[in-house]
Write an enzyme that holds these catalytic residues in place. Sequence first.
Site, mmCIF file in Angstrom:
data_model
loop_
_atom_site.group_PDB
_atom_site.id
_atom_site.type_symbol
_atom_site.label_atom_id
_atom_site.label_comp_id
_atom_site.label_asym_id
_atom_site.label_seq_id
_atom_site.Cartn_x
_atom_site.Cartn_y
_atom_site.Cartn_z
ATOM 1 N N GLU A 136 -11.615 4.138 0.408
ATOM 2 C CA GLU A 136 -11.757 5.674 0.582
ATOM 3 C C GLU A 136 -12.570 6.246 -0.588
ATOM 4 O O GLU A 136 -13.279 6.849 -0.607
ATOM 5 C CB GLU A 136 -10.349 6.154 0.613
ATOM 6 C CG GLU A 136 -9.661 6.056 2.092
ATOM 7 C CD GLU A 136 -8.248 6.755 2.337
ATOM 8 O OE1 GLU A 136 -8.000 7.137 3.133
ATOM 9 O OE2 GLU A 136 -7.929 7.155 1.300
ATOM 10 N N GLY A 178 0.661 5.720 -0.287
ATOM 11 C CA GLY A 178 1.869 6.402 0.376
ATOM 12 C C GLY A 178 3.281 5.880 -0.274
ATOM 13 O O GLY A 178 3.946 6.640 -0.602
ATOM 14 N N ASP A 197 3.796 5.089 -3.261
ATOM 15 C CA ASP A 197 4.073 5.635 -4.573
ATOM 16 C C ASP A 197 4.482 7.297 -4.465
ATOM 17 O O ASP A 197 5.393 7.661 -5.045
ATOM 18 C CB ASP A 197 2.999 5.624 -5.416
ATOM 19 C CG ASP A 197 2.727 4.276 -5.855
ATOM 20 O OD1 ASP A 197 3.663 3.313 -5.380
ATOM 21 O OD2 ASP A 197 1.618 3.829 -6.451
#
Length: 949
Positions: free
Chosen positions: A126, A61, A63
């Site tokens: 993830e 997030g 970035d």
Amino acid sequence: MNSSVFLGTFAAAIGFFTLFRKFRLQKDNKETDSSSISPSSVPSSSSSHKLIHQVFPSFRGEDVRRDFLSHIHKEFQRKGITPFIDNEIKRGESIGLEIVQAIRGSKIAIVLLSRNYASSSWCLDELVEIMKCKEELGQTVIPIFYKVDPSDVKKLTGNFGSVFENNCAGKTNDVIRKWRHALAKVATTTGYDSRNWDNEAAMIEKIATDISNMLNYSTPSRDFDGLIGMRAHMKIMEPLLCLHSDEVRMIGIWGPSGIGKTTIARVLFSQFSGTFELSVFMENVKELMYTRPVCSDDYNAKLHLQKHFMSQIINHKDIEIPHLGVVEDRLKDKKVFIVLDNIDQSIQLDAIAKETRWFGHGSRIIITTQDRKLLKAHDGINDIYKVDFPSAYEACQIFCMYAFGQKFPKDGFEELAWEVARLLGGLPLGLRVMGSHFKGMSKHEWINALSRLRTRLDPNIQSILKFSYNALCEEDKDLFLQIACLFNNKRIEKVEEHLAEKSLDVRQGIHVLAEKSLISIEEGRIKMHNLLEKLAKEIVRHKPGHQSIREPGKRQFLVDATDICEVLTNDTGSKSVIGIHFYSSELSSELNISERAFEGMSNLKFLRFYYRYGDRSDNLYLPQGLNYLSRKLRILEWDRFPLTCMPSNFCTEYLVELNMRFSKLHKLWEGNMPLANLKWMYLNHSKFLKELPDLSTATNLQELFLVKCSSLMELPSSIGKATNLQKLYLNMCTSLVELPSSIGNLHKLQKLTLSGCSKLEVLPANINLESLDELDLTDCLVLKRFPEISTNIKVLKLIGTAIKEVPSSIKSWPRLCDLELSYNQNLKESPYAFDIITTMYINDKEMQEIPLWVMKISRLQTLILSGCKKLVSLPQLSDSLSYLKVVNCESLERLDCSFHNPKISLGFVNCLKLNKEAKELIIQISTKCTDLPEEEERTSLTELIGEVP
């Protein structure tokens, strides 16, 4: 209803009932039809778990959240793409169950690999789960390399590698190994590299567009739900495709217009094309020929087709095709799935798929066409699948799907739905069109619409079917119309003979029509679908330059009952008329034909007046006699001809076929007539006929049928001059006492049937004809001597005669395969016949048990027991038995036997004392002969015979 019912015939009796019983079962039980399928266009993980999200984005997030990610979310929203949002999920050291479920429940996973992506353990976990789903579930994974080098991601070098190493501090070796493996895999997955784009907005739009298309293709298709009978087509087609094979295969799908060829190809394309590198469904290829430059030659026509083909398969709209080698050059190393729909010229195949080497290993090309000749002429075609018409049950289901939105009729519409399906002849196109037409109509509107459908063709169906007709040359068009109007369902050799005098090659024309699916040849007969027949009759009614719709007497063919009545009562027939085909059963009242009705029809060659089978009405009269019949007549077929003799000026010079069933004729004509062209003469049921004319000029006569001519006492001796006669039927000529000795001159006679000639005492001694295959003397009650016939015979039927002995030489007759005899005690002295007898008829009122010698008849196929009133039980019978009929055996109680032939047919009538075990055995054997589900078999049979006690 009790056990006296003839159980062996129950299947025919309940056929119509069973059809609608199935409809009601479906309706009441909400059954799912196993013949419908819903193929998916591409493999999807939805087959093994529930998909709840369209896209799962994995990102760092810090970035990308404020710029790139917000822009792509906006583009997703514009294109209707809903990504998984994790705003409310608290992030910790590792992903939780909710994230794992979100990843596994997404169709597509986007991995946004930014500079600091590897600094997040959460992101890397993830990624591990995403790559696991890709491998195990077939999930689509799309990496986006945002301002990073894919090589750095793979090798963990540069700034990306440094960030990763920092994150690995304090982690176990197993965790690090999983992260490294996942990053290496995603780095080699096809995706998007931001460094290749000058415009970030354009890149985001392209990503969103591609994902939108992927979602469309990953959605399971519902387009083919409810397609009746499609599973059966797929069961045949899938082995033909041999998808596991690395060879290039071309498969043809052949059948008439409207049969469902395109639909089958679409289902195959939807089901299998997703696993190929490139695929294209080229719809209605023949239409592309009409869009090419008007003056182009074959070469330019092929370039035109190739351009369309290549532009579709590689999605290049404005592609240029400078020469015909482009297809091979571009696709020879590509595994492709191609459907070429509705091919009608070889040039189309040559342009797009001339050779299998044009395509890469494992490619599949499907071609649909009405013209089998095109497929047979192409060297690359591996198999041809002929699409057959659906069963009557399936046809009614197809119609109901469009008329009622379900596979069974609404209450009160059962018979109407069945009639529409019958009128449309099972053609899926017609069933779909007319189903949509009838949808929403009231029952009264249905009834009104049906009256027109019985005689006219729906314009939408007509326009599609007429393409095939328009593609024919003029000679083949003419032949198509003649078959439809006069010769549908006729024997092919008769059609060739009747039309031989025309300046067209009939045999070749029939071959052309069959190859183009406009007719079929079944058991030696020409069959044309009833919708094509209606098309032809519409063309005849409107054909310009030949006949007028308002003046039927100027048409080439008269086939409509109303038009024929007008012409015959008003004497308006002209020399244009060459054929009349009239079902007299369609008359609503009497028709009195004028004496001069045929005077103007000087070119009439084919005259057919029919009554439909079972119609006993008699409403066609010649009150003033008949004159002026055309001298060119080749066919005269007139059921229930009302005169006792043909008119004195009747000309037989060109007559090929004479068919006067149920006539009132006493004799045909006076004196000798030229009969050199006569080949077929049928006078069945002419019960007043007392004599036949001189047949000495009938040297080409092949068939003579005199069934139930009960007043006929003798045949003329001149019959011996009809040396080409092959079939002579004299069944039920109950006044016939003898045959002329000249019958011995009929050296081409193959079949002689005299069954029911109850006064026939002897046969001529010289009936020893080598050509004779079958002699039927069934119920020639007073015939006592075994006939002196050639040992070359194949079938000999002697049931119901007074013959009690069989010659011992019969065991050496080389071709005898069927011998039918009535039971008598003398036969037990002829054991040499026990290996030859195939049918035995027993009518013995005193018989209490079947003699042992009967059970020794090794080839017995049919056993009929009639009136054996004292017979109590049936013993074990020959295993070869395929038909057993037991009638009026009122003392029969037990069946002390089993039936080893699984296809045996049983019939029991008035066997009132059969015990429970016997009845159950009969039911068990009878139901095995049907294709109904077991429960329905039992129920249907019980409804016919009553409950078994």
